[in-house]
Each structure stands twice: as structure tokens, then as C-alpha cells.
Design a protein around this motif. Structure first.
Motif, PDB file in Angstrom:
ATOM      1  N   ILE A  76      21.005  -7.195   9.724  1.00 18.99           N
ATOM      2  CA  ILE A  76      19.751  -6.679   9.959  1.00 18.99           C
ATOM      3  C   ILE A  76      19.407  -5.311   9.758  1.00 18.99           C
ATOM      4  CG2 ILE A  76      18.016  -6.454  11.892  1.00 18.99           C
ATOM      5  CD1 ILE A  76      19.354  -8.343  13.676  1.00 18.99           C
ATOM      6  N   VAL A  77      18.564  -5.159   9.208  1.00 18.66           N
ATOM      7  CA  VAL A  77      18.095  -3.507   8.642  1.00 18.66           C
ATOM      8  C   VAL A  77      16.834  -3.489   9.430  1.00 18.66           C
ATOM      9  CG1 VAL A  77      17.309  -2.007   7.101  1.00 18.66           C
ATOM     10  CG2 VAL A  77      19.013  -3.759   6.361  1.00 18.66           C
ATOM     11  N   ALA A  78      17.262  -2.317  10.437  1.00 18.78           N
ATOM     12  CA  ALA A  78      15.830  -1.919  11.212  1.00 18.78           C
ATOM     13  C   ALA A  78      15.766  -0.528  10.972  1.00 18.78           C
ATOM     14  CB  ALA A  78      16.421  -2.126  12.837  1.00 18.78           C
ATOM     15  N   LEU A  79      14.387  -0.213  10.850  1.00 17.74           N
ATOM     16  CA  LEU A  79      13.772   1.009  10.440  1.00 17.74           C
ATOM     17  C   LEU A  79      12.490   1.546  11.527  1.00 17.74           C
ATOM     18  CD1 LEU A  79      13.647   1.140   6.538  1.00 17.74           C
ATOM     19  CD2 LEU A  79      15.243   2.263   7.938  1.00 17.74           C
ATOM     20  N   LYS A  80      12.713   2.931  11.800  1.00 14.58           N
ATOM     21  CA  LYS A  80      11.692   3.615  12.665  1.00 14.58           C
ATOM     22  C   LYS A  80      11.460   4.766  12.300  1.00 14.58           C
ATOM     23  CE  LYS A  80      12.208   2.810  17.161  1.00 14.58           C
ATOM     24  NZ  LYS A  80      12.212   2.973  18.491  1.00 14.58           N
ATOM     25  N   LEU A 116      21.694  -0.445  11.290  1.00 13.93           N
ATOM     26  CA  LEU A 116      22.273  -1.724  10.378  1.00 13.93           C
ATOM     27  C   LEU A 116      22.902  -2.297  11.243  1.00 13.93           C
ATOM     28  CD1 LEU A 116      23.397   0.735   7.361  1.00 13.93           C
ATOM     29  CD2 LEU A 116      21.499  -0.653   7.662  1.00 13.93           C
ATOM     30  N   VAL A 117      22.576  -3.389  11.614  1.00 20.04           N
ATOM     31  CA  VAL A 117      23.132  -4.444  12.475  1.00 20.04           C
ATOM     32  C   VAL A 117      23.804  -5.605  11.934  1.00 20.04           C
ATOM     33  CG1 VAL A 117      22.623  -5.571  14.643  1.00 20.04           C
ATOM     34  CG2 VAL A 117      21.337  -3.836  14.104  1.00 20.04           C
ATOM     35  N   LYS A 172      34.428  -3.730  10.562  1.00 26.62           N
ATOM     36  CA  LYS A 172      34.604  -3.669   9.001  1.00 26.62           C
ATOM     37  C   LYS A 172      33.366  -3.870   8.297  1.00 26.62           C
ATOM     38  CE  LYS A 172      38.298  -6.450   9.130  1.00 26.62           C
ATOM     39  NZ  LYS A 172      39.461  -7.103   8.800  1.00 26.62           N
ATOM     40  N   GLU A 173      32.703  -5.050   8.527  1.00 24.95           N
ATOM     41  CA  GLU A 173      31.694  -5.506   7.893  1.00 24.95           C
ATOM     42  C   GLU A 173      30.415  -4.341   7.900  1.00 24.95           C
ATOM     43  OE1 GLU A 173      30.853  -9.233   9.027  1.00 24.95           O
ATOM     44  OE2 GLU A 173      32.955 -10.149   8.373  1.00 24.95           O
ATOM     45  N   VAL A 174      30.119  -3.917   8.846  1.00 22.90           N
ATOM     46  CA  VAL A 174      28.998  -3.065   9.071  1.00 22.90           C
ATOM     47  C   VAL A 174      29.369  -1.704   8.528  1.00 22.90           C
ATOM     48  CG1 VAL A 174      29.202  -2.235  11.220  1.00 22.90           C
ATOM     49  CG2 VAL A 174      27.043  -2.540  10.251  1.00 22.90           C
ATOM     50  N   ALA A 175      30.681  -1.404   8.583  1.00 24.03           N
ATOM     51  CA  ALA A 175      31.019  -0.085   7.988  1.00 24.03           C
ATOM     52  C   ALA A 175      31.191  -0.188   6.483  1.00 24.03           C
ATOM     53  CB  ALA A 175      32.477   0.343   8.635  1.00 24.03           C
ATOM     54  N   ALA A 176      31.654  -1.155   5.930  1.00 23.15           N
ATOM     55  CA  ALA A 176      31.680  -1.257   4.503  1.00 23.15           C
ATOM     56  C   ALA A 176      30.268  -1.419   4.127  1.00 23.15           C
ATOM     57  CB  ALA A 176      32.520  -2.575   4.244  1.00 23.15           C
ATOM     58  N   GLY A 177      29.337  -2.329   4.608  1.00 26.25           N
ATOM     59  CA  GLY A 177      28.028  -2.286   3.975  1.00 26.25           C
ATOM     60  C   GLY A 177      27.168  -1.222   4.139  1.00 26.25           C
ATOM     61  N   ALA A 178      27.392  -0.291   4.855  1.00 23.30           N
ATOM     62  CA  ALA A 178      26.354   0.918   5.243  1.00 23.30           C
ATOM     63  C   ALA A 178      26.153   1.614   4.078  1.00 23.30           C
ATOM     64  CB  ALA A 178      27.061   1.596   6.283  1.00 23.30           C
ATOM     65  N   PHE A 217      20.958   6.252   9.139  1.00 23.36           N
ATOM     66  CA  PHE A 217      21.154   5.112   9.694  1.00 23.36           C
ATOM     67  C   PHE A 217      22.412   5.109  10.688  1.00 23.36           C
ATOM     68  CE2 PHE A 217      19.478   2.972   5.836  1.00 23.36           C
ATOM     69  CZ  PHE A 217      18.426   2.117   6.280  1.00 23.36           C
ATOM     70  N   ARG A 218      22.188   4.469  11.763  1.00 18.44           N
ATOM     71  CA  ARG A 218      23.173   4.178  12.799  1.00 18.44           C
ATOM     72  C   ARG A 218      23.601   2.863  12.462  1.00 18.44           C
ATOM     73  NH1 ARG A 218      23.665   3.284  18.996  1.00 18.44           N
ATOM     74  NH2 ARG A 218      22.285   1.882  18.823  1.00 18.44           N
TER      75      ARG A 218
END
Length: 143
Positions: A38-42, A48-49, A65-71, A83-84
Motif C-alpha cells: 500500500i502507498v498512502a499519501l497525505k 509505505l505499507v 526486508k520487503e518494505v525497506a528494499a521497496g522504499a 515516507f515512513r
């Protein structure tokens, strides 16, 4: 939430982020989602979830690992956003996952946190099923 497959769990999480005021969407699954579900923007803030629904009591650090690599990829797509990184599960993360989340600056949302989010941002069954149907159409078109 315990019997949800991965797709329904992602839809539920997307709804929870939307109810928090984010413009949130599921990432395309064709060719992989790059570690972000999920990409969430405000405004210029975003999250990044990575979502992990599991029957296991504790999860390892794959989600971290996945979210850190995809960021990096999503940061390049949205250069003005800050992004958080977040990993969310319907269970809990083990000690190795907690350690890696600290090292990689990934916030963890575990079952008690998720239950609190659901209490703060209620989702009706009708709303959820409508969202699943809509997301399923979008997913089928993109897969």
C-alpha cells in the motif's frame, strides 16, 4: 481478520489508511509489488505499507526486508514525499523482526495495534465487501 487471505487483508489495511485521511492505494501485483503493498499519501507525508496476514503466532523479518528494499523505488516515484515505512500483521513479529525494524527504521503494527486502529476507524461489512469487489476488479485488470 484471522481467516482473511492476503488480498482481503491488504484491502482492510488500505481502508484503515484511507479512513485516517490518506489517499491510499494497493500497489500493482503484476511483476511483483516491489515489497510495498500500500502507498498512502497525505500531502507530502506518506507511508509505505507491507501487509502480512498469517496463521503463525509470530512472523520473522521478511516484511521488514520487503518494505525497506521497496522504499527506494517509491521514493524515486514520489520525490517530494517523505515516507515512513510500516509493516503490519494480524499476529506479532518475533525478536529478530523487532531488531531489524529498528535497524531499518520500519514501524511495526501488530495485532493489538491493528485492533486499536480498527476501533478508531470502524469498517462495516458492507463497506469492506464493496471495497474487496472493487479492488478485485482492479487487481484482475492489472494481473
Amino acid at each position: 481478520m484471522d481467516r482473511m487471505d492476503w488480498f482481503r487483508f491488504e484491502v482492510l489495511c488500505r481502508l484503515l489508511w484511507s479512513k485516517a485521511g490518506y489517499s491510499a492505494w494497493l500497489t500493482p501485483k503484476r511483476g511483483g509489488d516491489g515489497g510495498v503493498d500500500i502507498v498512502a499519501l497525505k500531502g507530502r507525508e506518506g507511508e509505505l505499507v507491507q501487509c502480512k496476514s498469517s496463521a503463525n503466532a509470530e512472523l520473522g523479518w521478511d516484511a521488514i526486508k520487503e518494505v525497506a528494499a521497496g522504499a527506494a523505488s517509491y521514493q524515486a516515484q514520489y520525490p517530494s514525499a517523505r515516507f515512513r515505512r510500516v509493516a503490519v500483521t494480524n499476529r506479532s513479529f518475533n525478536g529478530a523482526a523487532r531488531h531489524q525494524s529498528e535497524m531499518n527504521r520500519v514501524s511495526l503494527i501488530e495485532r493489538p495495534d491493528l485492533e486499536e486502529l480498527m476501533a478508531q476507524r470502524p469498517v462495516s461489512n458492507l463497506e469492506f465487501e464493496d471495497e474487496v469487489a472493487q479492488a478485485g476488479l482492479t487487481y484482475d485488470e492489472g494481473a
